[in-house]
Design an enzyme around this catalytic site. Structure first.
Site, PDB file in Angstrom:
ATOM      1  N   GLU A 171     -15.539 -41.340   3.050  1.00 28.99           N
ATOM      2  CA  GLU A 171     -14.642 -40.549   3.879  1.00 28.99           C
ATOM      3  C   GLU A 171     -15.391 -40.023   5.101  1.00 28.99           C
ATOM      4  OE1 GLU A 171     -11.168 -37.263   3.167  1.00 28.99           O
ATOM      5  OE2 GLU A 171     -13.057 -36.925   2.111  1.00 28.99           O
ATOM      6  N   GLU A 191      -7.143 -30.760  -4.745  1.00 30.01           N
ATOM      7  CA  GLU A 191      -6.868 -31.871  -3.833  1.00 30.01           C
ATOM      8  C   GLU A 191      -8.151 -32.148  -3.070  1.00 30.01           C
ATOM      9  OE1 GLU A 191      -5.585 -32.923   0.267  1.00 30.01           O
ATOM     10  OE2 GLU A 191      -3.835 -31.836  -0.501  1.00 30.01           O
ATOM     11  N   LYS A 237      -9.967 -17.626  -0.481  1.00 30.35           N
ATOM     12  CA  LYS A 237     -11.190 -17.762   0.311  1.00 30.35           C
ATOM     13  C   LYS A 237     -10.926 -18.852   1.341  1.00 30.35           C
ATOM     14  CE  LYS A 237     -14.558 -19.851   1.055  1.00 30.35           C
ATOM     15  NZ  LYS A 237     -15.045 -20.463   2.371  1.00 30.35           N
ATOM     16  N   CYS A 274      -7.038 -35.330   4.701  1.00 34.93           N
ATOM     17  CA  CYS A 274      -7.388 -36.071   3.489  1.00 34.93           C
ATOM     18  C   CYS A 274      -6.591 -37.364   3.371  1.00 34.93           C
ATOM     19  CB  CYS A 274      -7.139 -35.209   2.256  1.00 34.93           C
ATOM     20  SG  CYS A 274      -8.139 -33.716   2.204  1.00 34.93           S
TER      21      CYS A 274
END
Length: 509
Positions: free
Chosen positions: A395, A260, A185, A294
């Site tokens: 973040e 992750e 996906k 990331c």
């Protein structure tokens, strides 16, 4: 879709899911717009797949896994096929470069540099398949004990928008080399190169059903995929909250997981390191991919003696980064993926002001002539950032970094580890002892010493704490695509009857 040159007008293409080796129409769900983030233009439309669509893809994957063309393929034949797929990937790189730049807005030079490495991911894992050896285990008594590893089955893979092909291939290479199958996906923002790669691999001889794609939103299609009762492993790259939701769903069916998730990479700059080189690495780590990584160098911790010089030189470096059309070879920074992401980044500039940090440069939307509707943000640097500020802890996922002073090694480590995340960290020093001490004590799954954002298919990749679980790349990833079966063989011919001679038995097992 004409992408042979810099696109001017783009026909909006309608795409469906990729199942059984071909693109098919999805069910009767809503259609979603796919936009070029540099212009805001709609370039494609995709379905928001339904439960029936996901079921169809899962059935195709299961049939391929259990069928003879793939499930019965010899290991050496499979390795040859995976190498052939790598060759097909390489032969289509120019088209994939341009399509990915169109779809996610990274400058063409960045995209080319990243995608050109991906065929070797498949070659590496094909090599592991050929080199694989199962164990013979010494045990007590007249027994031969050995292990057999069998492919785990269906791998559900949810991939993000920031590195669509690279993050897909981190998983896909191991999936194919191990003999597993997958249902992917991709992000609803960036599905186009994933669809194209599936077509390329199908034409290169990958059996139908081995690599399937369902399109749609993460909160609907992605959720249905993660909680599907027939998955054997979930691989997801995304935000920490998305990982918690998907991981909880997959745990209900006892699927293996590799997640992750978020990151807030600390970069520790000591005063013995060349300041200009430190600034060059800072700009690269913070702004490559428009900071949408990331492992973005989002927290610079700089020793007090060089702090002011570092901040000033980073300001100059940042202001000279060329923002513009991703297809222009001179462009160094493209847009973020969406208007929503642009607004998120700008909200953190507001938080920085409110919390008392000092804006060094940026913090506003960028104006790019001819791209007034694109999602551009000026690369942003805040200084004098304290560890309790939101821009230090949360973040941002954009071209945004902070700078914080530290006194000594102990304080640098304390600040670096003051985070719920633990994906990556970087150290800038010429003191070899310090480099290894700090690497051993910093909370991270990946550490770069005097470098940033480097990876290799042989080197394990992943984080700890809120940055996820499991590893991609390396033998760690390959081995996690198998179930291990222990086989115990009695090699002696002595008679056995527990119930006739119970008193004489010395051990039960």
């Amino acid at each position: 879709m004409n992408i042979s040159a810099k696109p001017k007008t783009i026909d909006v293409e309608i795409h469906g899911n990729f199942v059984d080796g071909r693109e098919i129409e999805a069910g009767a769900g809503e259609m979603l717009d796919v936009r070029n983030p540099a212009t805001g233009d709609v370039i494609a439309r995709i379905p928001n797949s339904t439960a029936d669509d996901v079921d169809r893809a899962m059935k195709s994957a299961r049939a391929a896994f259990e069928g003879r063309p793939w499930g019965g393929m010899d290991i050496r034949a499979r390795a040859r096929l995976v190498n052939r797929l790598a060759d097909a990937f390489e032969a289509n790189l120019e088209q994939l470069y341009r399509l990915e730049t169109l779809n996610n807005g990274r400058p063409l030079n960045e995209t080319r540099a990243q995608l050109s490495r991906l065929p070797d991911f498949f070659r590496y894992f094909a090599g592991l398949a050929l080199a694989r050896r199962d164990a013979v285990i010494p045990v007590e008594g007249s027994y031969l004990n050995y292990t057999l590893r069998t492919p785990i089955g269906i791998v559900a893979n949810c991939t993000p928008f920031n590195h669509p092909l690279m993050i897909l291939c981190k998983s896909l290479a191991a999936v194919l080399a191990s003999g597993c199958v997958t249902v992917v996906k991709p992000s609803e923002y960036t599905p186009l190169t994933t669809l194209k790669l599936a077509q390329i691999f199908s034409e290169a001889g990958l059996p139908p059903g081995v690599f399937n794609i369902v399109l749609g939103l993460g909160q609907s299609t992605g959720k249905m995929l993660a909680e599907h009762g027939d998955i054997n492993k979930l691989v997801l790259t995304g935000g920490t909250e998305a990982g918690r939701i998907a991981g909880s769903a997959a745990a209900k069916v006892f699927a293996h997981q590799t997640l992750e998730l978020g990151g807030k990479t600390p970069v520790m700059v000591f005063d013995d390191f060349d300041i200009d080189q430190a600034v060059n690495y800072a700009a690269f780590g913070a702004f490559i991919g428009a900071g949408q990584t990331c492992v973005c160098a989002s927290r610079h911790l700089v020793q007090a003696g060089v702090y002011d010089e570092f901040v000033e030189k980073l300001r100059t470096k940042t202001k000279n980064i060329r923002i513009g059309d991703p297809f222009d070879p001179a462009t160094q920074l493209g847009p973020v993926i969406s208007a929503r992401q642009r607004d998120r980044v700008l909200s953190y500039a507001k938080f920085g002001h409110e919390d008392g940090a000092r804006l060094v440069t940026g913090g506003v939307a960028a104006k790019v002539p001819g791209h007034e509707n694109g999602y551009f943000v000026e690369p942003t640097v805040f200084a004098d950032v304290k560890s309790d500020m939101r821009i230090f802890q949360e973040e941002v996922f954009g071209p945004f970094t902070s700078v914080t002073p530290f006194k000594d090694e102990e304080e640098a480590l304390r600040l670096a580890n003051d985070s719920p995340f633990g994906l990556a960290a970087a150290i800038r020093t010429r003191d070899i002892g310090r480099a290894h001490r700090v690497a051993a004590h910093v909370k991270a799954g990946i550490v770069w010493i005097n470098d940033h954002h480097r990876l290799d298919p042989a080197s394990p990749w992943g984080g700890i704490d809120d940055s996820g679980i499991g590893r991609e790349f390396g033998t760690e990833s390959f081995n996690d695509h198998f179930n291990t079966k222990s086989v115990m063989v009695a090699t002696g011919d002595q008679p056995f009857d527990w119930y006739r001679d119970t008193a004489a038995q010395r051990r039960l097992n």
